[in-house]
Design a protein around this motif. Structure first.
Motif, PDB file in Angstrom:
ATOM      1  N   VAL A  43       0.845  -1.195   0.000  1.00 36.49           N
ATOM      2  CA  VAL A  43       0.000   0.000   0.000  1.00 36.49           C
ATOM      3  C   VAL A  43       0.880   1.244   0.000  1.00 36.49           C
ATOM      4  O   VAL A  43       2.079   1.173   0.291  1.00 36.49           O
ATOM      5  CB  VAL A  43      -0.911   0.026   1.250  1.00 36.49           C
ATOM      6  N   PRO A  44       0.295   2.402  -0.308  1.00 37.07           N
ATOM      7  CA  PRO A  44       1.061   3.635  -0.169  1.00 37.07           C
ATOM      8  C   PRO A  44       1.600   3.754   1.257  1.00 37.07           C
ATOM      9  O   PRO A  44       0.860   3.565   2.228  1.00 37.07           O
ATOM     10  CB  PRO A  44       0.035   4.732  -0.470  1.00 37.07           C
ATOM     11  N   ASP A  45       2.872   4.020   1.371  1.00 40.18           N
ATOM     12  CA  ASP A  45       3.543   4.124   2.671  1.00 40.18           C
ATOM     13  C   ASP A  45       4.657   5.156   2.520  1.00 40.18           C
ATOM     14  O   ASP A  45       5.820   4.819   2.350  1.00 40.18           O
ATOM     15  CB  ASP A  45       4.101   2.745   3.082  1.00 40.18           C
ATOM     16  N   HIS A  46       4.254   6.417   2.535  1.00 36.66           N
ATOM     17  CA  HIS A  46       5.220   7.497   2.345  1.00 36.66           C
ATOM     18  C   HIS A  46       6.291   7.437   3.417  1.00 36.66           C
ATOM     19  O   HIS A  46       5.997   7.311   4.596  1.00 36.66           O
ATOM     20  CB  HIS A  46       4.504   8.853   2.352  1.00 36.66           C
ATOM     21  N   GLY A  47       7.530   7.497   3.004  1.00 35.66           N
ATOM     22  CA  GLY A  47       8.649   7.427   3.929  1.00 35.66           C
ATOM     23  C   GLY A  47       9.042   6.010   4.304  1.00 35.66           C
ATOM     24  O   GLY A  47       9.947   5.810   5.102  1.00 35.66           O
ATOM     25  N   LYS A  48       8.343   5.031   3.745  1.00 34.78           N
ATOM     26  CA  LYS A  48       8.624   3.617   4.044  1.00 34.78           C
ATOM     27  C   LYS A  48       8.696   3.370   5.557  1.00 34.78           C
ATOM     28  O   LYS A  48       9.592   2.703   6.061  1.00 34.78           O
ATOM     29  CB  LYS A  48       9.911   3.164   3.354  1.00 34.78           C
ATOM     30  N   LEU A  49       7.713   3.882   6.276  1.00 36.68           N
ATOM     31  CA  LEU A  49       7.703   3.792   7.743  1.00 36.68           C
ATOM     32  C   LEU A  49       7.057   2.512   8.263  1.00 36.68           C
ATOM     33  O   LEU A  49       7.231   2.169   9.422  1.00 36.68           O
ATOM     34  CB  LEU A  49       6.959   5.004   8.326  1.00 36.68           C
ATOM     35  N   GLU A  50       6.266   1.842   7.410  1.00 38.76           N
ATOM     36  CA  GLU A  50       5.489   0.676   7.859  1.00 38.76           C
ATOM     37  C   GLU A  50       4.733   1.022   9.144  1.00 38.76           C
ATOM     38  O   GLU A  50       4.938   0.405  10.196  1.00 38.76           O
ATOM     39  CB  GLU A  50       6.391  -0.550   8.043  1.00 38.76           C
ATOM     40  N   PRO A  51       3.810   1.996   9.049  1.00 35.29           N
ATOM     41  CA  PRO A  51       3.116   2.479  10.243  1.00 35.29           C
ATOM     42  C   PRO A  51       1.906   1.632  10.645  1.00 35.29           C
ATOM     43  O   PRO A  51       0.852   2.146  11.004  1.00 35.29           O
ATOM     44  CB  PRO A  51       2.688   3.887   9.819  1.00 35.29           C
ATOM     45  N   TRP A  52       2.071   0.351  10.570  1.00 31.84           N
ATOM     46  CA  TRP A  52       1.020  -0.597  10.890  1.00 31.84           C
ATOM     47  C   TRP A  52       1.682  -1.928  11.233  1.00 31.84           C
ATOM     48  O   TRP A  52       2.845  -2.157  10.944  1.00 31.84           O
ATOM     49  CB  TRP A  52       0.045  -0.811   9.726  1.00 31.84           C
ATOM     50  N   ARG A  53       0.903  -2.756  11.880  1.00 26.07           N
ATOM     51  CA  ARG A  53       1.318  -4.141  12.120  1.00 26.07           C
ATOM     52  C   ARG A  53       0.069  -5.006  12.108  1.00 26.07           C
ATOM     53  O   ARG A  53      -1.048  -4.499  12.184  1.00 26.07           O
ATOM     54  CB  ARG A  53       2.129  -4.299  13.404  1.00 26.07           C
ATOM     55  N   LEU A  54       0.269  -6.304  11.980  1.00 19.40           N
ATOM     56  CA  LEU A  54      -0.846  -7.234  11.829  1.00 19.40           C
ATOM     57  C   LEU A  54      -0.843  -8.236  12.975  1.00 19.40           C
ATOM     58  O   LEU A  54       0.206  -8.754  13.363  1.00 19.40           O
ATOM     59  CB  LEU A  54      -0.731  -7.982  10.496  1.00 19.40           C
ATOM     60  N   LEU A  55      -2.015  -8.511  13.489  1.00 15.41           N
ATOM     61  CA  LEU A  55      -2.189  -9.477  14.561  1.00 15.41           C
ATOM     62  C   LEU A  55      -3.212 -10.503  14.078  1.00 15.41           C
ATOM     63  O   LEU A  55      -4.378 -10.158  13.858  1.00 15.41           O
ATOM     64  CB  LEU A  55      -2.695  -8.745  15.807  1.00 15.41           C
ATOM     65  N   VAL A  56      -2.777 -11.739  13.877  1.00 15.92           N
ATOM     66  CA  VAL A  56      -3.682 -12.790  13.382  1.00 15.92           C
ATOM     67  C   VAL A  56      -4.327 -13.466  14.584  1.00 15.92           C
ATOM     68  O   VAL A  56      -3.635 -13.994  15.459  1.00 15.92           O
ATOM     69  CB  VAL A  56      -2.926 -13.823  12.515  1.00 15.92           C
ATOM     70  N   LEU A  57      -5.653 -13.452  14.611  1.00 20.41           N
ATOM     71  CA  LEU A  57      -6.418 -14.074  15.693  1.00 20.41           C
ATOM     72  C   LEU A  57      -6.941 -15.424  15.226  1.00 20.41           C
ATOM     73  O   LEU A  57      -7.791 -15.493  14.342  1.00 20.41           O
ATOM     74  CB  LEU A  57      -7.595 -13.181  16.093  1.00 20.41           C
ATOM     75  N   GLU A  58      -6.427 -16.475  15.838  1.00 23.41           N
ATOM     76  CA  GLU A  58      -6.928 -17.812  15.543  1.00 23.41           C
ATOM     77  C   GLU A  58      -8.006 -18.151  16.572  1.00 23.41           C
ATOM     78  O   GLU A  58      -8.283 -17.367  17.486  1.00 23.41           O
ATOM     79  CB  GLU A  58      -5.764 -18.804  15.523  1.00 23.41           C
ATOM     80  N   GLN A  59      -8.610 -19.315  16.443  1.00 22.85           N
ATOM     81  CA  GLN A  59      -9.820 -19.632  17.191  1.00 22.85           C
ATOM     82  C   GLN A  59      -9.672 -19.496  18.712  1.00 22.85           C
ATOM     83  O   GLN A  59     -10.557 -18.954  19.372  1.00 22.85           O
ATOM     84  CB  GLN A  59     -10.313 -21.029  16.829  1.00 22.85           C
ATOM     85  N   GLY A  60      -8.564 -19.953  19.287  1.00 22.98           N
ATOM     86  CA  GLY A  60      -8.373 -19.829  20.738  1.00 22.98           C
ATOM     87  C   GLY A  60      -8.363 -18.382  21.193  1.00 22.98           C
ATOM     88  O   GLY A  60      -8.937 -18.036  22.239  1.00 22.98           O
ATOM     89  N   ALA A  61      -7.717 -17.531  20.424  1.00 31.33           N
ATOM     90  CA  ALA A  61      -7.673 -16.098  20.749  1.00 31.33           C
ATOM     91  C   ALA A  61      -9.060 -15.480  20.624  1.00 31.33           C
ATOM     92  O   ALA A  61      -9.428 -14.600  21.415  1.00 31.33           O
ATOM     93  CB  ALA A  61      -6.685 -15.381  19.845  1.00 31.33           C
ATOM     94  N   MET A  62      -9.826 -15.936  19.657  1.00 30.57           N
ATOM     95  CA  MET A  62     -11.171 -15.388  19.459  1.00 30.57           C
ATOM     96  C   MET A  62     -12.047 -15.656  20.693  1.00 30.57           C
ATOM     97  O   MET A  62     -12.767 -14.762  21.146  1.00 30.57           O
ATOM     98  CB  MET A  62     -11.815 -15.992  18.209  1.00 30.57           C
ATOM     99  N   ALA A  63     -11.959 -16.858  21.250  1.00 31.58           N
ATOM    100  CA  ALA A  63     -12.749 -17.195  22.444  1.00 31.58           C
ATOM    101  C   ALA A  63     -12.329 -16.323  23.627  1.00 31.58           C
ATOM    102  O   ALA A  63     -13.176 -15.822  24.377  1.00 31.58           O
ATOM    103  CB  ALA A  63     -12.584 -18.676  22.777  1.00 31.58           C
ATOM    104  N   ARG A  64     -11.028 -16.111  23.793  1.00 32.18           N
ATOM    105  CA  ARG A  64     -10.520 -15.270  24.890  1.00 32.18           C
ATOM    106  C   ARG A  64     -11.025 -13.837  24.730  1.00 32.18           C
ATOM    107  O   ARG A  64     -11.456 -13.200  25.698  1.00 32.18           O
ATOM    108  CB  ARG A  64      -8.985 -15.308  24.901  1.00 32.18           C
ATOM    109  N   LEU A  65     -11.010 -13.317  23.499  1.00 33.96           N
ATOM    110  CA  LEU A  65     -11.439 -11.942  23.266  1.00 33.96           C
ATOM    111  C   LEU A  65     -12.948 -11.778  23.423  1.00 33.96           C
ATOM    112  O   LEU A  65     -13.418 -10.725  23.858  1.00 33.96           O
ATOM    113  CB  LEU A  65     -10.972 -11.476  21.892  1.00 33.96           C
ATOM    114  N   ALA A  66     -13.711 -12.807  23.098  1.00 32.42           N
ATOM    115  CA  ALA A  66     -15.165 -12.755  23.313  1.00 32.42           C
ATOM    116  C   ALA A  66     -15.460 -12.599  24.801  1.00 32.42           C
ATOM    117  O   ALA A  66     -16.296 -11.777  25.201  1.00 32.42           O
ATOM    118  CB  ALA A  66     -15.831 -14.009  22.762  1.00 32.42           C
ATOM    119  N   ALA A  67     -14.759 -13.360  25.631  1.00 36.39           N
ATOM    120  CA  ALA A  67     -14.946 -13.266  27.081  1.00 36.39           C
ATOM    121  C   ALA A  67     -14.504 -11.896  27.609  1.00 36.39           C
ATOM    122  O   ALA A  67     -15.174 -11.306  28.471  1.00 36.39           O
ATOM    123  CB  ALA A  67     -14.170 -14.383  27.785  1.00 36.39           C
ATOM    124  N   LEU A  68     -13.400 -11.389  27.087  1.00 35.35           N
ATOM    125  CA  LEU A  68     -12.923 -10.073  27.508  1.00 35.35           C
ATOM    126  C   LEU A  68     -13.909  -8.978  27.099  1.00 35.35           C
ATOM    127  O   LEU A  68     -14.181  -8.056  27.874  1.00 35.35           O
ATOM    128  CB  LEU A  68     -11.538  -9.788  26.920  1.00 35.35           C
TER     129      LEU A  68
END
Length: 192
Positions: A43-68
């Protein structure tokens, strides 16, 4: 899964998100997800800063986040509908990618441009998943804007925010068509 007969232009003009509640198994495994993630960050990323990161939520994490989400709703005194809506995307989800806006210090690139870049990652991931034949939906919801939830549940720092949560899976039904914008009414042509 992808339709090689469809041009990129035709895909973009006819693409439809699949509501998260209509996504089921199977979901892409890590090997199938990696090309989608690689496409997402082109994607456009002026300055090549990579101003984002990705967090992949698999099924176990989804259950924990539902409770939270449910616990946070109780702590915030939210009504039953808002509570259910906040926890449902995690409770019923099987795989999601959280795109985290993570601005970097820069004298040249404003934070707003860095945030836009994170939004571009969201739409690129959504389209990459759909083009590959998966169902996908971009959600947020109140938990993604609740500082306690994102800090405790997703590990965000004080400077980070959730740009979007992209749910990916197999469409269980054909998504409904919806009214689309009246483009000529939204376009202004500037000639001088």
């Amino acid at each position: 899964m992808a339709n090689p007969e469809k041009s990129a232009s035709e895909f973009l003009q006819t693409r439809r998100s699949v509501p998260a509640k209509m996504l089921g198994l199977p979901v892409p495994d890590r090997a199938a997800l990696m090309p989608l993630l690689m496409a997402a960050v082109r994607v456009p990323d002026h300055g090549k800063l990579e101003p984002w990161r990705l967090l992949v939520l698999e099924q176990g994490a989804m259950a924990r986040l539902a409770a939270l989400a449910e616990a946070r709703a109780l702590a915030l005194g939210l009504d039953a509908d808002k509570t259910a809506k906040g926890s449902a995307q995690f409770e019923t989800g099987n795989l999601a990618v959280v795109v985290i806006s993570s601005p970097k210090p820069s004298d040249k690139i404003p934070v707003s441009e860095q945030v836009y870049s994170a939004g571009a990652v969201c739409v690129s991931l959504l389209n990459a998943a759909l083009a590959a034949g998966w169902g996908a939906n971009w959600l947020s919801g109140w938990p993604s804007h609740d500082r306690s939830f994102v800090t405790q549940g997703l590990g965000l720092t004080a400077d980070e925010t959730v740009a979007g949560i992209i749910h990916i899976g197999t469409a269980q039904n054909t998504p409904p068509e919806r009214p689309r914008p009246d483009v000529p009414a939204l376009v202004e042509w500037v000639t001088e």
